[in-house]
Design a protein around this motif. Sequence first.
Motif, PDB file in Angstrom:
ATOM      1  N   PRO A   1      15.889  -0.884  -4.655  1.00  0.00           N
ATOM      2  CA  PRO A   1      15.577  -1.837  -3.628  1.00  0.00           C
ATOM      3  C   PRO A   1      13.964  -2.433  -3.567  1.00  0.00           C
ATOM      4  O   PRO A   1      13.849  -3.482  -3.103  1.00  0.00           O
ATOM      5  N   ASN A   2      13.298  -1.615  -4.545  1.00  0.00           N
ATOM      6  CA  ASN A   2      11.826  -2.109  -4.773  1.00  0.00           C
ATOM      7  C   ASN A   2      11.511  -2.983  -5.906  1.00  0.00           C
ATOM      8  O   ASN A   2      10.697  -3.237  -6.400  1.00  0.00           O
ATOM      9  N   ALA A   3      12.922  -3.483  -6.642  1.00  0.00           N
ATOM     10  CA  ALA A   3      12.513  -4.071  -7.900  1.00  0.00           C
ATOM     11  C   ALA A   3      12.024  -5.588  -7.542  1.00  0.00           C
ATOM     12  O   ALA A   3      12.174  -6.167  -6.687  1.00  0.00           O
ATOM     13  N   ILE A   4      11.224  -5.906  -8.382  1.00  0.00           N
ATOM     14  CA  ILE A   4      10.620  -7.350  -8.622  1.00  0.00           C
ATOM     15  C   ILE A   4      11.032  -7.954  -9.689  1.00  0.00           C
ATOM     16  O   ILE A   4      11.304  -7.635 -10.782  1.00  0.00           O
ATOM     17  N   PRO A   5      11.046  -9.288  -9.641  1.00  0.00           N
ATOM     18  CA  PRO A   5      11.424 -10.242 -10.754  1.00  0.00           C
ATOM     19  C   PRO A   5      10.394 -10.386 -11.995  1.00  0.00           C
ATOM     20  O   PRO A   5       9.204 -10.493 -11.666  1.00  0.00           O
ATOM     21  N   LEU A   6      11.016 -10.306 -13.150  1.00  0.00           N
ATOM     22  CA  LEU A   6      10.197 -10.189 -14.345  1.00  0.00           C
ATOM     23  C   LEU A   6      10.795 -11.031 -15.396  1.00  0.00           C
ATOM     24  O   LEU A   6      11.937 -11.262 -15.680  1.00  0.00           O
ATOM     25  N   LEU A   7       9.770 -12.210 -15.746  1.00  0.00           N
ATOM     26  CA  LEU A   7      10.296 -13.141 -16.825  1.00  0.00           C
ATOM     27  C   LEU A   7       9.840 -12.443 -18.266  1.00  0.00           C
ATOM     28  O   LEU A   7       8.461 -12.216 -18.277  1.00  0.00           O
ATOM     29  N   LEU A   8      10.460 -11.910 -19.095  1.00  0.00           N
ATOM     30  CA  LEU A   8       9.961 -11.456 -20.374  1.00  0.00           C
ATOM     31  C   LEU A   8      10.164 -12.243 -21.524  1.00  0.00           C
ATOM     32  O   LEU A   8      11.471 -12.638 -21.768  1.00  0.00           O
ATOM     33  N   ILE A   9       9.138 -12.728 -22.134  1.00  0.00           N
ATOM     34  CA  ILE A   9       9.109 -13.954 -23.314  1.00  0.00           C
ATOM     35  C   ILE A   9       9.366 -13.252 -24.625  1.00  0.00           C
ATOM     36  O   ILE A   9       8.460 -12.275 -24.942  1.00  0.00           O
ATOM     37  N   PRO A  10      10.371 -13.270 -25.056  1.00  0.00           N
ATOM     38  CA  PRO A  10      10.647 -12.663 -26.393  1.00  0.00           C
ATOM     39  C   PRO A  10       9.930 -13.192 -27.642  1.00  0.00           C
ATOM     40  O   PRO A  10       9.409 -14.513 -27.661  1.00  0.00           O
ATOM     41  N   PRO A  11       9.335 -12.340 -28.523  1.00  0.00           N
ATOM     42  CA  PRO A  11       8.423 -12.667 -29.520  1.00  0.00           C
ATOM     43  C   PRO A  11       9.207 -14.106 -30.354  1.00  0.00           C
ATOM     44  O   PRO A  11      10.131 -13.924 -30.774  1.00  0.00           O
ATOM     45  N   PHE A  12       8.272 -14.887 -30.870  1.00  0.00           N
ATOM     46  CA  PHE A  12       8.898 -16.089 -31.357  1.00  0.00           C
ATOM     47  C   PHE A  12       8.531 -15.568 -32.963  1.00  0.00           C
ATOM     48  O   PHE A  12       7.728 -14.939 -33.318  1.00  0.00           O
ATOM     49  N   PRO A  13       9.770 -15.838 -33.402  1.00  0.00           N
ATOM     50  CA  PRO A  13      11.063 -16.672 -33.463  1.00  0.00           C
ATOM     51  C   PRO A  13      12.236 -16.085 -33.247  1.00  0.00           C
ATOM     52  O   PRO A  13      13.382 -16.206 -33.480  1.00  0.00           O
ATOM     53  N   PHE A  14      12.154 -14.702 -32.517  1.00  0.00           N
ATOM     54  CA  PHE A  14      13.232 -13.720 -32.166  1.00  0.00           C
ATOM     55  C   PHE A  14      14.197 -14.465 -31.026  1.00  0.00           C
ATOM     56  O   PHE A  14      13.627 -15.140 -30.320  1.00  0.00           O
ATOM     57  N   SER A  15      15.435 -14.145 -31.290  1.00  0.00           N
ATOM     58  CA  SER A  15      16.463 -14.568 -30.113  1.00  0.00           C
ATOM     59  C   SER A  15      16.466 -13.602 -28.987  1.00  0.00           C
ATOM     60  O   SER A  15      16.067 -12.287 -29.545  1.00  0.00           O
ATOM     61  N   ASN A  16      16.563 -13.994 -27.895  1.00  0.00           N
ATOM     62  CA  ASN A  16      16.473 -12.819 -26.678  1.00  0.00           C
ATOM     63  C   ASN A  16      17.651 -11.923 -26.890  1.00  0.00           C
ATOM     64  O   ASN A  16      17.649 -10.571 -26.552  1.00  0.00           O
ATOM     65  N   LEU A  17      18.666 -12.091 -27.829  1.00  0.00           N
ATOM     66  CA  LEU A  17      19.675 -11.288 -28.050  1.00  0.00           C
ATOM     67  C   LEU A  17      19.552  -9.831 -28.963  1.00  0.00           C
ATOM     68  O   LEU A  17      20.165  -8.867 -28.887  1.00  0.00           O
ATOM     69  N   SER A  18      18.265  -9.772 -29.338  1.00  0.00           N
ATOM     70  CA  SER A  18      17.500  -8.860 -30.219  1.00  0.00           C
ATOM     71  C   SER A  18      16.974  -7.685 -29.245  1.00  0.00           C
ATOM     72  O   SER A  18      16.559  -7.038 -29.717  1.00  0.00           O
ATOM     73  N   PHE A  19      16.889  -8.216 -27.895  1.00  0.00           N
ATOM     74  CA  PHE A  19      16.237  -7.134 -27.061  1.00  0.00           C
ATOM     75  C   PHE A  19      16.966  -6.416 -25.686  1.00  0.00           C
ATOM     76  O   PHE A  19      16.491  -6.069 -24.912  1.00  0.00           O
ATOM     77  N   GLY A  20      18.077  -6.279 -26.000  1.00  0.00           N
ATOM     78  CA  GLY A  20      19.139  -5.761 -25.256  1.00  0.00           C
ATOM     79  C   GLY A  20      18.450  -4.200 -25.124  1.00  0.00           C
ATOM     80  O   GLY A  20      18.703  -3.929 -23.980  1.00  0.00           O
ATOM     81  N   HIS A  21      17.900  -3.615 -26.095  1.00  0.00           N
ATOM     82  CA  HIS A  21      17.456  -2.303 -25.828  1.00  0.00           C
ATOM     83  C   HIS A  21      16.334  -1.955 -24.737  1.00  0.00           C
ATOM     84  O   HIS A  21      16.300  -1.065 -24.664  1.00  0.00           O
ATOM     85  N   LEU A  22      15.787  -3.034 -24.381  1.00  0.00           N
ATOM     86  CA  LEU A  22      14.614  -2.825 -23.412  1.00  0.00           C
ATOM     87  C   LEU A  22      15.255  -3.005 -21.833  1.00  0.00           C
ATOM     88  O   LEU A  22      14.187  -2.777 -21.235  1.00  0.00           O
ATOM     89  N   ILE A  23      16.072  -3.328 -21.819  1.00  0.00           N
ATOM     90  CA  ILE A  23      16.743  -3.648 -20.327  1.00  0.00           C
ATOM     91  C   ILE A  23      16.767  -2.416 -19.599  1.00  0.00           C
ATOM     92  O   ILE A  23      16.134  -2.315 -18.379  1.00  0.00           O
ATOM     93  N   LYS A  24      17.228  -1.456 -19.856  1.00  0.00           N
ATOM     94  CA  LYS A  24      17.295  -0.279 -19.102  1.00  0.00           C
ATOM     95  C   LYS A  24      15.927   0.266 -18.757  1.00  0.00           C
ATOM     96  O   LYS A  24      15.338   0.780 -17.673  1.00  0.00           O
ATOM     97  N   LEU A  25      14.861   0.252 -19.892  1.00  0.00           N
ATOM     98  CA  LEU A  25      13.556   0.583 -19.738  1.00  0.00           C
ATOM     99  C   LEU A  25      13.042  -0.162 -18.466  1.00  0.00           C
ATOM    100  O   LEU A  25      11.958   0.246 -17.841  1.00  0.00           O
ATOM    101  N   PHE A  26      13.182  -1.519 -18.023  1.00  0.00           N
ATOM    102  CA  PHE A  26      12.654  -1.903 -17.171  1.00  0.00           C
ATOM    103  C   PHE A  26      13.386  -2.096 -15.774  1.00  0.00           C
ATOM    104  O   PHE A  26      12.750  -2.017 -14.914  1.00  0.00           O
ATOM    105  N   THR A  27      14.427  -1.953 -15.995  1.00  0.00           N
ATOM    106  CA  THR A  27      15.466  -2.062 -14.660  1.00  0.00           C
ATOM    107  C   THR A  27      15.831  -0.803 -14.037  1.00  0.00           C
ATOM    108  O   THR A  27      16.103  -0.776 -12.865  1.00  0.00           O
ATOM    109  N   ASP A  28      15.834   0.150 -14.950  1.00  0.00           N
ATOM    110  CA  ASP A  28      16.363   1.622 -14.449  1.00  0.00           C
ATOM    111  C   ASP A  28      15.269   2.742 -14.773  1.00  0.00           C
ATOM    112  O   ASP A  28      15.707   3.566 -15.782  1.00  0.00           O
ATOM    113  N   PRO A  29      14.101   2.674 -14.298  1.00  0.00           N
ATOM    114  CA  PRO A  29      13.071   3.832 -14.875  1.00  0.00           C
ATOM    115  C   PRO A  29      13.433   5.201 -14.329  1.00  0.00           C
ATOM    116  O   PRO A  29      14.312   5.222 -13.291  1.00  0.00           O
TER     117      PRO A  29
END
Length: 573
Positions: free
Chosen positions: A112-140
């Motif tokens: 309930p205390n989560a806040i919105p975060l926009l994460l910019i992937p490193p250029f020129p990587f696609s966002n699909l290469s960063f699925g491994h980061l999701i849990k680290l941010f959303t579910d500590p």
Amino acid sequence: MAAEVEEAVPAGGAEEVKPYKIHVSSKYLDLTKQKLEVTRLPHEVSEPKSQDWWEPKSRVEPLIDFWLEQYSWRTQEDSLNAELPQFRTEFSIPSSEATVRIHFIHARSSHPNAIPLLLIPPFPFSNLSFGHLIKLFTDPEDAANNQPFHLVIPSLPGLGFSDALPNNTPVISSTAELLNSLMSRLSYPHYVVTNASSGAASPAEIDFRVVNYLATHYMSSCLGAHFISPPLSQPKLQEAPIEWAKWSLASLLHAPILGYRSEDFSALQRNGYVRPSKKAPTPAQFGLNRLGLQEPNTLAYALCDSPTGLLVFVMKSLRLLSPKKKEEFTPTELINFTQLAWLPGPEASMRFWAHCVLHPEPLEKKTPTKPKVGITVFLGDEPSTDANAEAEASTGAEAETDAAALAQDEAKDCYTCPSWANAKYTVLHTHRASGKSGLLAWERPELIVAGIRGVATSLMKSDSRLLQANESTVAPLERVVVHSDTGEEQPPTTPTRPAPTLLAPQSAEERGHPSREISDETAVDSSENVAGKTSSPGPKAPSPARLAPPTDERIHPRRQASDDTAVEQSPNE
């Protein structure tokens, strides 16, 4: 001036967000296989090894074999679709009468205390290469003490499955406008943003420029930003006299005073800092910028036609970003990086890069208050390259001592004293990390999380707007409009699995810019029918004059297609 961006009004309404599921046409996969089969690699002298350039043949050839014989894009495709919550939404750019669709990952936290975060992937990587980061941010693990986030990871225009910006459009300001509008469309009127890699080492400093533009031009919605190794310069007397005086005194005495630390001076010396009276190196002289893309189309033609060429380009880029990476990427990961650029085509990202180099935009904006930021920098105090050589030897990789030393020099960091930022920003959080930035999202992602959490924690002590997103009466995914395969609109719903659709690469009409269609002579017969198109016939058997190279062994073909891997030809040919 930024291109004006307004929300488009598609069939589902002004705030339509479509679930997205990757499914690449088989004809593109077959064509990739066909091109790999006739790859011709340059001749390399085995001994002695060059001291001036990289010789990748011993690593590239096994990767081509792996790509042909073991790698399965369908397996990777299914995994991405199952694990990543993907969406796409469309915006119009009236100045060019074009629309741009942005592909993004949107993972909401259950806390309930989560806040919105926009994460910019490193250029020129696609966002699909960063699925491994999701849990680290959303579910500590400890959400009470470790700030969770609702995570949005977009693919920048022209990368992955986001449409390219129209020609002659200012890329940084327009990209920032699109991303700010995206957060608003997802019912996040206030958010924070972070880089995921070094801003100074990014091609044309794109990573830093996008985040900085959001922080300085959209302060009413982007409440805070986290910079990683930003390419900031020391304070100037005319612009910030107080900060200039602090820096002048601290640097003159070489003392840890007025916000500066002894680590700053040692890091500056280690990374080649010189006083302004001398000619100082610029970030453009380091890392990927050394490749140079003043005119992108020449190289784009080569990379669009050669999956092997693009693979080597990816490998070289990774070496430049992190030559001392202890844990090598697996063959599957390397091919994934290449496929995510190869299938949509790399030309749009290269033009984005070149436009940013040739047409720099002013990033700052005079406002009554300074943007609030956090800064993570790297001291560059890594162990010697001997440890890296031992690590490579332990994995059976060929030692490339001279080439590794060259790559290390190319990847030299540009150190920024965190206190330099006080001239233009309100600095809420600073972290001086050991080592170099490298491929941060894979090597030390916890530093990204720690940096943006430091910003968010400081912000929420005096500003409650970040938490208001959780009080919205309409959850973002409740406004998702799902379309059936026939194009009929279904009632709004919260999707559990995105509806399938054919997504690769888009036609010229869809992308809004010219795109080469495969002709009947070059098309590969697909086992699937592309929606709205008739499958092209199989390719004509090439004549010996077209594929057979000269007999000189220096320009020999790498292989001929075997019976097991050859593309099936039409029985009538």
